[in-house]
Write a protein that holds these residues in place. Sequence first.
Motif, PDB file in Angstrom:
ATOM      1  N   ALA A  72      14.768 -69.462 -50.760  1.00 12.02           N
ATOM      2  CA  ALA A  72      15.500 -70.235 -51.781  1.00 12.02           C
ATOM      3  C   ALA A  72      14.895 -71.625 -51.962  1.00 12.02           C
ATOM      4  O   ALA A  72      14.905 -72.179 -53.069  1.00 12.02           O
ATOM      5  N   ARG A  73      14.364 -72.199 -50.889  1.00  9.90           N
ATOM      6  CA  ARG A  73      13.830 -73.573 -50.957  1.00  9.90           C
ATOM      7  C   ARG A  73      12.505 -73.633 -51.710  1.00  9.90           C
ATOM      8  O   ARG A  73      12.157 -74.656 -52.292  1.00  9.90           O
ATOM      9  N   VAL A  74      11.753 -72.519 -51.676  1.00 13.60           N
ATOM     10  CA  VAL A  74      10.472 -72.485 -52.386  1.00 13.60           C
ATOM     11  C   VAL A  74      10.689 -72.801 -53.864  1.00 13.60           C
ATOM     12  O   VAL A  74       9.878 -73.461 -54.511  1.00 13.60           O
ATOM     13  N   TRP A  75      11.813 -72.376 -54.420  1.00 18.22           N
ATOM     14  CA  TRP A  75      12.105 -72.561 -55.839  1.00 18.22           C
ATOM     15  C   TRP A  75      13.016 -73.759 -56.103  1.00 18.22           C
ATOM     16  O   TRP A  75      13.544 -73.912 -57.205  1.00 18.22           O
ATOM     17  N   ALA A  91      27.053 -61.386 -36.171  1.00 18.03           N
ATOM     18  CA  ALA A  91      27.328 -61.424 -37.603  1.00 18.03           C
ATOM     19  C   ALA A  91      26.707 -62.690 -38.186  1.00 18.03           C
ATOM     20  O   ALA A  91      26.469 -63.657 -37.465  1.00 18.03           O
ATOM     21  N   PHE A  92      26.423 -62.649 -39.471  1.00 20.64           N
ATOM     22  CA  PHE A  92      25.971 -63.882 -40.128  1.00 20.64           C
ATOM     23  C   PHE A  92      26.682 -64.065 -41.459  1.00 20.64           C
ATOM     24  O   PHE A  92      27.084 -63.112 -42.112  1.00 20.64           O
ATOM     25  N   LYS A  93      26.844 -65.341 -41.805  1.00 20.26           N
ATOM     26  CA  LYS A  93      27.376 -65.724 -43.106  1.00 20.26           C
ATOM     27  C   LYS A  93      26.388 -66.723 -43.690  1.00 20.26           C
ATOM     28  O   LYS A  93      26.035 -67.693 -43.010  1.00 20.26           O
ATOM     29  N   ALA A  94      25.935 -66.493 -44.905  1.00 20.59           N
ATOM     30  CA  ALA A  94      24.943 -67.389 -45.510  1.00 20.59           C
ATOM     31  C   ALA A  94      25.343 -67.727 -46.944  1.00 20.59           C
ATOM     32  O   ALA A  94      26.121 -67.000 -47.574  1.00 20.59           O
ATOM     33  N   GLU A  95      24.822 -68.845 -47.414  1.00 16.97           N
ATOM     34  CA  GLU A  95      24.968 -69.207 -48.833  1.00 16.97           C
ATOM     35  C   GLU A  95      23.581 -69.460 -49.396  1.00 16.97           C
ATOM     36  O   GLU A  95      22.778 -70.150 -48.758  1.00 16.97           O
ATOM     37  N   ILE A  96      23.322 -68.906 -50.550  1.00 17.38           N
ATOM     38  CA  ILE A  96      22.111 -69.232 -51.297  1.00 17.38           C
ATOM     39  C   ILE A  96      22.571 -70.158 -52.426  1.00 17.38           C
ATOM     40  O   ILE A  96      23.398 -69.776 -53.255  1.00 17.38           O
ATOM     41  N   ILE A  97      22.049 -71.367 -52.391  1.00 20.75           N
ATOM     42  CA  ILE A  97      22.561 -72.401 -53.304  1.00 20.75           C
ATOM     43  C   ILE A  97      21.560 -72.679 -54.424  1.00 20.75           C
ATOM     44  O   ILE A  97      20.386 -72.958 -54.166  1.00 20.75           O
ATOM     45  N   PRO A 106      20.933 -68.729 -58.526  1.00 24.32           N
ATOM     46  CA  PRO A 106      21.007 -68.325 -57.119  1.00 24.32           C
ATOM     47  C   PRO A 106      21.017 -66.813 -56.937  1.00 24.32           C
ATOM     48  O   PRO A 106      20.706 -66.314 -55.865  1.00 24.32           O
ATOM     49  N   VAL A 107      21.382 -66.066 -58.026  1.00 21.27           N
ATOM     50  CA  VAL A 107      21.349 -64.606 -57.936  1.00 21.27           C
ATOM     51  C   VAL A 107      19.896 -64.142 -57.811  1.00 21.27           C
ATOM     52  O   VAL A 107      19.567 -63.266 -57.009  1.00 21.27           O
ATOM     53  N   TRP A 108      19.033 -64.759 -58.588  1.00 19.70           N
ATOM     54  CA  TRP A 108      17.593 -64.462 -58.529  1.00 19.70           C
ATOM     55  C   TRP A 108      17.043 -64.828 -57.139  1.00 19.70           C
ATOM     56  O   TRP A 108      16.296 -64.061 -56.530  1.00 19.70           O
ATOM     57  N   LEU A 109      17.454 -65.990 -56.625  1.00 23.57           N
ATOM     58  CA  LEU A 109      17.009 -66.403 -55.290  1.00 23.57           C
ATOM     59  C   LEU A 109      17.534 -65.447 -54.223  1.00 23.57           C
ATOM     60  O   LEU A 109      16.818 -65.061 -53.301  1.00 23.57           O
ATOM     61  N   ALA A 110      18.807 -65.066 -54.357  1.00 26.49           N
ATOM     62  CA  ALA A 110      19.421 -64.182 -53.357  1.00 26.49           C
ATOM     63  C   ALA A 110      18.746 -62.811 -53.347  1.00 26.49           C
ATOM     64  O   ALA A 110      18.575 -62.203 -52.279  1.00 26.49           O
ATOM     65  N   ILE A 120      25.697 -68.542 -65.161  1.00 26.05           N
ATOM     66  CA  ILE A 120      24.914 -68.485 -63.917  1.00 26.05           C
ATOM     67  C   ILE A 120      25.705 -69.232 -62.852  1.00 26.05           C
ATOM     68  O   ILE A 120      26.073 -70.403 -63.058  1.00 26.05           O
ATOM     69  N   PRO A 121      26.013 -68.576 -61.731  1.00 24.12           N
ATOM     70  CA  PRO A 121      26.864 -69.234 -60.728  1.00 24.12           C
ATOM     71  C   PRO A 121      26.111 -70.297 -59.931  1.00 24.12           C
ATOM     72  O   PRO A 121      24.882 -70.389 -60.003  1.00 24.12           O
ATOM     73  N   GLU A 122      26.879 -71.063 -59.180  1.00 32.63           N
ATOM     74  CA  GLU A 122      26.306 -72.132 -58.348  1.00 32.63           C
ATOM     75  C   GLU A 122      25.668 -71.562 -57.083  1.00 32.63           C
ATOM     76  O   GLU A 122      24.687 -72.092 -56.590  1.00 32.63           O
ATOM     77  N   LEU A 123      26.330 -70.557 -56.538  1.00 29.33           N
ATOM     78  CA  LEU A 123      25.815 -70.032 -55.264  1.00 29.33           C
ATOM     79  C   LEU A 123      26.172 -68.562 -55.080  1.00 29.33           C
ATOM     80  O   LEU A 123      27.042 -68.019 -55.764  1.00 29.33           O
TER      81      LEU A 123
END
Length: 392
Positions: free
Chosen positions: A283-286, A189-195, A210-214, A251-254
Amino acid sequence: MTYLDRALALKDKLIALRRDLHAHPELAFQEVRTAQRVAATLHDLGIEYETGVATTGVVARLGEGAPCFALRADMDALPIVEANDVAYKSQNAGVMHACGHDAHTACLLGAAMLLSEDLKQGKLKGSVKLLFQPAEENADGLGNSGAKLMVEAGALNDVAAVVGLHVVSTLPSNEVFVRAGPFMAAADAFKAEIIGRGGHGAYPQEALDPVWLAAQAINAIHGIVPRRMDPTQHGVISVCVVQAGVAENVIPELVRLGGTIRSFDPKVRRQLIADLEKALSIARVWGGDYTLRLLDGYPALANDPQMAEFARGMARDLLGAARVKEAELQMGAEDFSYMAQAKPAAFLHLGAKKDAASRPHHSPVFDIDEAVLPTGAALLAEAARRYLTGNA
Ligand SMILES: [Zn+2]
Ligand SMILES: [Zn+2]
């Protein structure tokens, strides 16, 4: 009389046992009543046993010395509210035997009934170990499930080979499915955050959405299996959790993501995980960031080729060739894999479709055709008898 004939004579007893267990389901590592029921049945048969193995497991031994052949059943239930309106409906609120482990426990006790006389009379050379394990459905906080803990407790140390079976509510009743080599998948399983950076929905240029990044990360994740994995291999990544935002103009934080990674080959498993990391790093590219936590699950279950052929031949002779089929690869996981890593092993699927209704595993309407209980008991007992008589 074959073990199948003798098991059929036990049918009512096995159904009563299974219904009692079904009505009193217990979650992983809480199988106290279940273990007591197992112990009481073994006691009545005059079989020696040990309780409290791997927390709530029970290990019994019939006969003496080598070779020692092991049979395994799991005992735990699931956190599901049963929707079936049956006389043996779960009496424990929110807990249900929705995977058939009640049937496995009844089948292994049935095998004990079949084997105990023959072993007491010295008809079989060696011994049979009965492994009633806790916690197949869920591991403890340290990632330990019942089979893993049983192996670590040394329950298989003196064991030459081990066989287990699983009823399958979606396959034709009383048919057996066997497969040599890889059979059931490794499940991580994995759990991730896009910040990103939160802000006003009307001014995205001042935030980092972060929605756009996700969305980009999820798109990349969905490209891993078809575009990055060797097409002749098997694997899957499913994103099953996407959580973000509470207001339509904020726009949310993550964004929180979660999912499952299934594979058979350790090389594929490593590659899927490495590529998941790459997909998130978009996510880091942006200018955003990500975190990733992997939760190691059960390893892939591979049947020992010789043991699989042994089990196939045994099942054919017992049930007739028409009822023994080749099993398909399963992306589902099974912690019997820890036992299969420790010793030569075979895991069988026993079709148990009850009626025309759809009753998938882990669903509130799961149920099985109880006519398979004698078949399961006979398959387990016959595997042990054959192994100990060298009639493989
Ligand atoms: Zn299950
Ligand atoms: Zn199961």
